[in-house]
Design a protein around this motif. Structure first.
Motif, PDB file in Angstrom:
ATOM      1  N   ILE A 121       0.975  -1.093  -0.058  1.00  0.00           N
ATOM      2  CA  ILE A 121      -0.084  -0.054   0.039  1.00  0.00           C
ATOM      3  C   ILE A 121       0.847   1.411   0.090  1.00  0.00           C
ATOM      4  O   ILE A 121       0.372   2.463   0.390  1.00  0.00           O
ATOM      5  CB  ILE A 121      -1.047  -0.023   1.193  1.00  0.00           C
ATOM      6  CG1 ILE A 121      -0.169  -0.246   2.437  1.00  0.00           C
ATOM      7  CG2 ILE A 121      -2.179  -1.000   0.900  1.00  0.00           C
ATOM      8  CD1 ILE A 121      -1.160   0.128   3.691  1.00  0.00           C
ATOM      9  N   ARG A 122       2.076   1.031  -0.410  1.00  0.00           N
ATOM     10  CA  ARG A 122       3.035   2.361  -0.426  1.00  0.00           C
ATOM     11  C   ARG A 122       2.343   3.502  -1.268  1.00  0.00           C
ATOM     12  O   ARG A 122       2.369   4.752  -1.046  1.00  0.00           O
ATOM     13  CB  ARG A 122       4.392   1.943  -0.804  1.00  0.00           C
ATOM     14  CG  ARG A 122       4.889   1.221   0.267  1.00  0.00           C
ATOM     15  CD  ARG A 122       6.317   0.940   0.008  1.00  0.00           C
ATOM     16  NE  ARG A 122       6.538  -0.154  -0.946  1.00  0.00           N
ATOM     17  CZ  ARG A 122       7.474  -0.971  -1.288  1.00  0.00           C
ATOM     18  NH1 ARG A 122       8.706  -0.520  -0.874  1.00  0.00           N
ATOM     19  NH2 ARG A 122       7.483  -2.036  -2.215  1.00  0.00           N
ATOM     20  N   ASP A 123       1.996   2.997  -2.472  1.00  0.00           N
ATOM     21  CA  ASP A 123       1.592   4.147  -3.595  1.00  0.00           C
ATOM     22  C   ASP A 123       0.308   4.674  -3.153  1.00  0.00           C
ATOM     23  O   ASP A 123       0.239   5.888  -3.312  1.00  0.00           O
ATOM     24  CB  ASP A 123       1.343   3.377  -5.118  1.00  0.00           C
ATOM     25  CG  ASP A 123       2.639   3.000  -5.530  1.00  0.00           C
ATOM     26  OD1 ASP A 123       3.597   3.638  -5.422  1.00  0.00           O
ATOM     27  OD2 ASP A 123       2.443   2.045  -6.511  1.00  0.00           O
ATOM     28  N   ARG A 124      -0.657   3.758  -2.478  1.00  0.00           N
ATOM     29  CA  ARG A 124      -2.073   4.491  -1.944  1.00  0.00           C
ATOM     30  C   ARG A 124      -1.452   5.425  -0.881  1.00  0.00           C
ATOM     31  O   ARG A 124      -1.994   6.435  -0.818  1.00  0.00           O
ATOM     32  CB  ARG A 124      -2.694   3.455  -1.558  1.00  0.00           C
ATOM     33  CG  ARG A 124      -4.111   3.940  -0.892  1.00  0.00           C
ATOM     34  CD  ARG A 124      -5.093   2.807  -0.196  1.00  0.00           C
ATOM     35  NE  ARG A 124      -4.630   2.723   0.857  1.00  0.00           N
ATOM     36  CZ  ARG A 124      -5.060   1.408   1.702  1.00  0.00           C
ATOM     37  NH1 ARG A 124      -5.789   0.745   1.068  1.00  0.00           N
ATOM     38  NH2 ARG A 124      -4.835   1.428   2.744  1.00  0.00           N
ATOM     39  N   ALA A 127      -0.292   8.631  -2.275  1.00  0.00           N
ATOM     40  CA  ALA A 127      -1.293   9.584  -2.820  1.00  0.00           C
ATOM     41  C   ALA A 127      -2.250  10.262  -1.982  1.00  0.00           C
ATOM     42  O   ALA A 127      -2.442  11.523  -1.944  1.00  0.00           O
ATOM     43  CB  ALA A 127      -2.072   8.593  -3.881  1.00  0.00           C
ATOM     44  N   GLU A 128      -2.310   9.473  -0.786  1.00  0.00           N
ATOM     45  CA  GLU A 128      -3.440   9.981   0.060  1.00  0.00           C
ATOM     46  C   GLU A 128      -2.601  10.964   1.055  1.00  0.00           C
ATOM     47  O   GLU A 128      -3.060  12.244   1.431  1.00  0.00           O
ATOM     48  CB  GLU A 128      -3.523   8.983   1.253  1.00  0.00           C
ATOM     49  CG  GLU A 128      -4.600   7.831   0.715  1.00  0.00           C
ATOM     50  CD  GLU A 128      -4.778   6.833   1.863  1.00  0.00           C
ATOM     51  OE1 GLU A 128      -4.072   6.651   2.721  1.00  0.00           O
ATOM     52  OE2 GLU A 128      -5.905   5.977   1.442  1.00  0.00           O
ATOM     53  N   SER A 129      -1.126  11.067   1.038  1.00  0.00           N
ATOM     54  CA  SER A 129      -0.706  12.150   1.561  1.00  0.00           C
ATOM     55  C   SER A 129      -0.378  13.192   0.636  1.00  0.00           C
ATOM     56  O   SER A 129      -0.717  14.424   1.508  1.00  0.00           O
ATOM     57  CB  SER A 129       1.217  11.665   1.955  1.00  0.00           C
ATOM     58  OG  SER A 129       1.998  12.675   2.333  1.00  0.00           O
ATOM     59  N   ARG A 130      -0.252  13.027  -0.537  1.00  0.00           N
ATOM     60  CA  ARG A 130      -0.263  14.241  -1.704  1.00  0.00           C
ATOM     61  C   ARG A 130      -1.586  15.020  -1.580  1.00  0.00           C
ATOM     62  O   ARG A 130      -1.657  16.030  -1.700  1.00  0.00           O
ATOM     63  CB  ARG A 130       0.083  14.084  -3.000  1.00  0.00           C
ATOM     64  CG  ARG A 130       1.533  13.577  -3.194  1.00  0.00           C
ATOM     65  CD  ARG A 130       1.781  13.217  -4.730  1.00  0.00           C
ATOM     66  NE  ARG A 130       1.120  12.123  -5.043  1.00  0.00           N
ATOM     67  CZ  ARG A 130       1.476  10.938  -5.097  1.00  0.00           C
ATOM     68  NH1 ARG A 130       2.667  10.661  -4.606  1.00  0.00           N
ATOM     69  NH2 ARG A 130       0.567  10.045  -5.844  1.00  0.00           N
ATOM     70  N   LEU A 131      -2.684  14.122  -1.263  1.00  0.00           N
ATOM     71  CA  LEU A 131      -4.039  14.728  -1.199  1.00  0.00           C
ATOM     72  C   LEU A 131      -4.320  15.584  -0.219  1.00  0.00           C
ATOM     73  O   LEU A 131      -4.744  16.705  -0.307  1.00  0.00           O
ATOM     74  CB  LEU A 131      -4.961  13.703  -1.276  1.00  0.00           C
ATOM     75  CG  LEU A 131      -6.691  14.139  -1.413  1.00  0.00           C
ATOM     76  CD1 LEU A 131      -6.857  15.077  -2.465  1.00  0.00           C
ATOM     77  CD2 LEU A 131      -7.582  13.111  -1.248  1.00  0.00           C
ATOM     78  N   ARG A 132      -3.714  15.078   0.926  1.00  0.00           N
ATOM     79  CA  ARG A 132      -3.815  15.980   2.433  1.00  0.00           C
ATOM     80  C   ARG A 132      -3.149  17.216   2.188  1.00  0.00           C
ATOM     81  O   ARG A 132      -3.399  18.118   2.448  1.00  0.00           O
ATOM     82  CB  ARG A 132      -3.394  15.032   3.536  1.00  0.00           C
ATOM     83  CG  ARG A 132      -4.314  14.036   3.839  1.00  0.00           C
ATOM     84  CD  ARG A 132      -3.979  13.477   5.242  1.00  0.00           C
ATOM     85  NE  ARG A 132      -2.688  12.676   5.356  1.00  0.00           N
ATOM     86  CZ  ARG A 132      -2.709  11.479   4.906  1.00  0.00           C
ATOM     87  NH1 ARG A 132      -3.737  10.860   4.550  1.00  0.00           N
ATOM     88  NH2 ARG A 132      -1.452  10.802   4.755  1.00  0.00           N
ATOM     89  N   ARG A 133      -2.054  17.195   1.651  1.00  0.00           N
ATOM     90  CA  ARG A 133      -1.187  18.460   1.562  1.00  0.00           C
ATOM     91  C   ARG A 133      -1.668  19.398   0.688  1.00  0.00           C
ATOM     92  O   ARG A 133      -1.596  20.665   0.595  1.00  0.00           O
ATOM     93  CB  ARG A 133       0.267  18.084   1.032  1.00  0.00           C
ATOM     94  CG  ARG A 133       1.141  17.416   2.084  1.00  0.00           C
ATOM     95  CD  ARG A 133       2.856  17.374   1.689  1.00  0.00           C
ATOM     96  NE  ARG A 133       2.709  16.751   0.435  1.00  0.00           N
ATOM     97  CZ  ARG A 133       3.387  15.461   0.261  1.00  0.00           C
ATOM     98  NH1 ARG A 133       4.030  14.786   1.241  1.00  0.00           N
ATOM     99  NH2 ARG A 133       3.318  14.917  -0.812  1.00  0.00           N
TER     100      ARG A 133
END
Length: 135
Positions: A121-124, A127-133
């Protein structure tokens, strides 16, 4: 992957064709006797570095307990899927975040074999981290 000749036929297709990492272990020892190429690649380990080891060597105790419930005490069996989000320990202390799903081999009446699917789940998470930022 484990020696194909040594594996029960029912596991060969799973190890060869799964899109997730796959580990197959005997219970109650949780000794790994089957591992597909994907899980070896994700953990940066050769198959011979996984075969013969215990799941407890690469999965946190909390995740083992979550996946298996009372099985680690030898008193119960898993009748549904066990699921856990955790990290697996790879080569050189590499920690790989994964979602694990464990289930006993339903074709075996004595439930001696545990099949564990590991989804990287590293890619997920990235992506979640980028979305939060970006919010």
């Amino acid at each position: 992957m484990a020696d194909p000749q040594a594996l029960p036929v029912r596991f060969k297709a799973l190890l060869e064709h799964s899109t997730d990492g796959v580990l197959i272990a005997e219970t109650p020892s949780l000794t790994i006797f089957g591992a597909n190429d994907l899980i070896c690649s994700v953990l940066d380990l050769r198959p011979e570095n996984l075969i013969g080891r215990s799941l407890r060597d690469i999965v946190s105790p909390t995740a083992v307990a979550s996946l298996l419930g009372d099985l680690i005490g030898g008193s119960a069996s898993l009748k549904r899927n066990g699921k856990a989000t955790t990290v697996l320990m790879g080569r050189h202390d590499l920690l790989v975040p994964v979602e694990l799903t464990a289930k006993f081999d339903s074709s075996a009446p004595d439930e001696r074999h545990l099949v564990v699917l590991a989804r990287d789940i590293r890619d997920r998470q990235r992506a979640e981290s980028r979305l939060r930022r970006s919010e």
